[in-house]
Design an enzyme around this catalytic site. Sequence first.
Site, PDB file in Angstrom:
ATOM      1  N   ASP A  44       0.816  -1.221   0.000  1.00  0.00           N
ATOM      2  CA  ASP A  44       0.000   0.000   0.000  1.00  0.00           C
ATOM      3  C   ASP A  44       0.848   1.269   0.000  1.00  0.00           C
ATOM      4  OD1 ASP A  44      -2.346  -1.658   0.322  1.00  0.00           O
ATOM      5  OD2 ASP A  44      -1.848  -1.801   2.452  1.00  0.00           O
TER       6      ASP A  44
ATOM      7  N   LYS B 258       2.483   2.173  -5.035  1.00  0.00           N
ATOM      8  CA  LYS B 258       3.290   1.693  -6.176  1.00  0.00           C
ATOM      9  C   LYS B 258       2.620   1.949  -7.508  1.00  0.00           C
ATOM     10  CE  LYS B 258       3.197  -2.463  -4.497  1.00  0.00           C
ATOM     11  NZ  LYS B 258       2.569  -2.147  -3.233  1.00  0.00           N
TER      12      LYS B 258
ATOM     13  N   ASN C 240      -5.361 -10.355  -4.722  1.00  0.00           N
ATOM     14  CA  ASN C 240      -5.392  -9.826  -3.356  1.00  0.00           C
ATOM     15  C   ASN C 240      -4.696  -8.477  -3.278  1.00  0.00           C
ATOM     16  OD1 ASN C 240      -2.952 -11.131  -3.953  1.00  0.00           O
ATOM     17  ND2 ASN C 240      -2.518 -11.601  -1.814  1.00  0.00           N
ATOM     18  N   ALA C 241      -3.891  -8.170  -4.297  1.00  0.00           N
ATOM     19  CA  ALA C 241      -3.198  -6.889  -4.340  1.00  0.00           C
ATOM     20  C   ALA C 241      -4.024  -5.887  -5.138  1.00  0.00           C
ATOM     21  CB  ALA C 241      -1.821  -7.064  -4.981  1.00  0.00           C
ATOM     22  N   GLY C 242      -3.719  -4.609  -4.953  1.00  0.00           N
ATOM     23  CA  GLY C 242      -4.442  -3.593  -5.702  1.00  0.00           C
ATOM     24  C   GLY C 242      -3.569  -2.397  -5.990  1.00  0.00           C
ATOM     25  N   HIS C 243      -3.601  -1.902  -7.228  1.00  0.00           N
ATOM     26  CA  HIS C 243      -2.897  -0.687  -7.606  1.00  0.00           C
ATOM     27  C   HIS C 243      -3.921   0.334  -8.081  1.00  0.00           C
ATOM     28  CE1 HIS C 243       1.051  -3.046  -8.587  1.00  0.00           C
ATOM     29  NE2 HIS C 243       0.872  -2.849  -7.310  1.00  0.00           N
TER      30      HIS C 243
ATOM     31  N   THR D 261      -7.156 -11.737   2.686  1.00  0.00           N
ATOM     32  CA  THR D 261      -8.225 -11.100   1.919  1.00  0.00           C
ATOM     33  C   THR D 261      -9.300 -12.101   1.489  1.00  0.00           C
ATOM     34  OG1 THR D 261      -6.947 -11.417  -0.110  1.00  0.00           O
ATOM     35  CG2 THR D 261      -6.716  -9.299   1.018  1.00  0.00           C
TER      36      THR D 261
ATOM     37  N   ARG E 190       2.118 -29.695  -5.524  1.00  0.00           N
ATOM     38  CA  ARG E 190       2.165 -30.211  -6.895  1.00  0.00           C
ATOM     39  C   ARG E 190       0.851 -30.873  -7.318  1.00  0.00           C
ATOM     40  NH1 ARG E 190       7.682 -32.830  -5.163  1.00  0.00           N
ATOM     41  NH2 ARG E 190       6.398 -32.769  -3.294  1.00  0.00           N
TER      42      ARG E 190
ATOM     43  N   GLN F 265       2.095  -5.953  -3.468  1.00  0.00           N
ATOM     44  CA  GLN F 265       2.226  -6.074  -2.011  1.00  0.00           C
ATOM     45  C   GLN F 265       3.529  -5.422  -1.540  1.00  0.00           C
ATOM     46  OE1 GLN F 265       1.363 -10.269  -2.782  1.00  0.00           O
ATOM     47  NE2 GLN F 265      -0.132 -10.144  -1.140  1.00  0.00           N
TER      48      GLN F 265
ATOM     49  N   ARG G 255     -10.652  -1.992   3.768  1.00  0.00           N
ATOM     50  CA  ARG G 255     -10.328  -2.013   5.190  1.00  0.00           C
ATOM     51  C   ARG G 255      -9.466  -0.820   5.582  1.00  0.00           C
ATOM     52  NH1 ARG G 255      -8.019  -7.949   6.582  1.00  0.00           N
ATOM     53  NH2 ARG G 255      -6.917  -7.616   4.615  1.00  0.00           N
ATOM     54  N   ALA G 256      -9.736  -0.252   6.773  1.00  0.00           N
ATOM     55  CA  ALA G 256      -8.884   0.806   7.303  1.00  0.00           C
ATOM     56  C   ALA G 256      -7.508   0.225   7.609  1.00  0.00           C
ATOM     57  CB  ALA G 256      -9.505   1.395   8.559  1.00  0.00           C
TER      58      ALA G 256
ATOM     59  N   LYS H 269       3.712  10.090  -0.816  1.00  0.00           N
ATOM     60  CA  LYS H 269       2.694  10.562   0.134  1.00  0.00           C
ATOM     61  C   LYS H 269       3.307  11.341   1.294  1.00  0.00           C
ATOM     62  CE  LYS H 269      -1.163   8.259   0.551  1.00  0.00           C
ATOM     63  NZ  LYS H 269      -2.231   7.248   0.745  1.00  0.00           N
TER      64      LYS H 269
END
Length: 427
Positions: free
Chosen positions: A13, A16, A38-41, A130, A144, A225, A304-305, A332
Amino acid sequence: MPCKVILGAQWGDEGKGKFIDIFAEGADLVVRSQGGNNAGHTVVAGGEQYKLQLIPSGILYPNCVNIIGPGVVVDPRNVLREIDGLTAKGISCDKLFIDARAHCILPWHLALDALSEAEKAEQGTAIGTTKKGIGPTYMDKAERSGIRMHDFVDEVRFESVMREACARKNRVITGVYGAEPIDADAVIAEYRVYADRLRSMVRDTSVMTYEAVQQGKEVLFEGAQGTLLDLDMGTYPYVTSSHPVAGGCCIGSGVGPTAISQVIGIFKSYTTRVGEGPFPTELFDETGDYIRKAGGEFGTVTGRARRTGWFDAVVARYAVRVNGLTDVVINKIDPLRGLPKLKVCVAYRLKNGQTVTELPANFMELEGCEPVYEEFDGFTEDITGCRSWDELPAAVQDYIRQLARIIGCKITMLGVGPARDQVITLA
């Protein structure tokens, strides 16, 4: 050899997406090598906000080839939903390709993720996943027994591999957790449609990436991540199931480390994390709330906070070391406006009285530790309009100089706002 890695250098977070987008504009290939949806940009381009989960940020540039590499786990339903959303906004996905080796996230992985996390919550050991099925998919990969994309899009093998996997997972779902079994026929009918749509995108992307490297093209490896969530090098067990460190880009793309010429780590000017796990500089007071609100610290994917705290230079030095960072971006800075003092953690005082300046290998030692801070003057000026170093207030300049000194790596870019052009280049 113009190959760059851009990665998160904290707990994710870090923003990126914005910097990946900046570098992606000049890239011929953008490669995603680990993790899943599960990641977010979040990328702001042309006045439009795009929330990307799995698809690389280069998708916003029509001449850029976008690769979902062999180290990624792919939810077919979710990636098609993302493709459809982009297409609806006029963004072409014709140059998006998925490696044949990438493993598929399927309904039983989602079910097992939720059931396992619920059981751990009852025991007080929840990790805070998540619930996107990421962990169970990587478990199948390590065991496998997973279904890779080349199996999934194979018209002959599709039904047999899906039916066998569903039967095996239903024995766990019903026998271990006492939950309702998954209907194999319904899943096969639904996911056959997804396989048909994805088939043309599946190929050996390691060849595509290697050839681009050999031809001297600009290749950008997009990290998801953050370093402290790495399965081996993160704050285990509160980590992800893949390798967000720089080395993971090589493993998850099929390209050797000699191809990489630059490794850029993205930090926020403060620290956040989501879910459970140690967080030495976490703030539980009004300052923490102020930073969370000013920085909009809520998850791209989950909403989520995020937990917030001061900049942790012990973590930062660790990220520089384990990733071999050549450059640091501090993002930031603007949310710190209005705080009278800015603190930077330079060491930890452990419960046994020992003071350490390196992140312990046993992260349980961080429980109850006391951060040791250096303190700097805050600033009140609005810096979101600044576009050069000289325009920044003296207090901000001093803060950045001190961060570079403390973490031991050159800082080459600053983020002073959410928009793509709210950036200051230092070198």
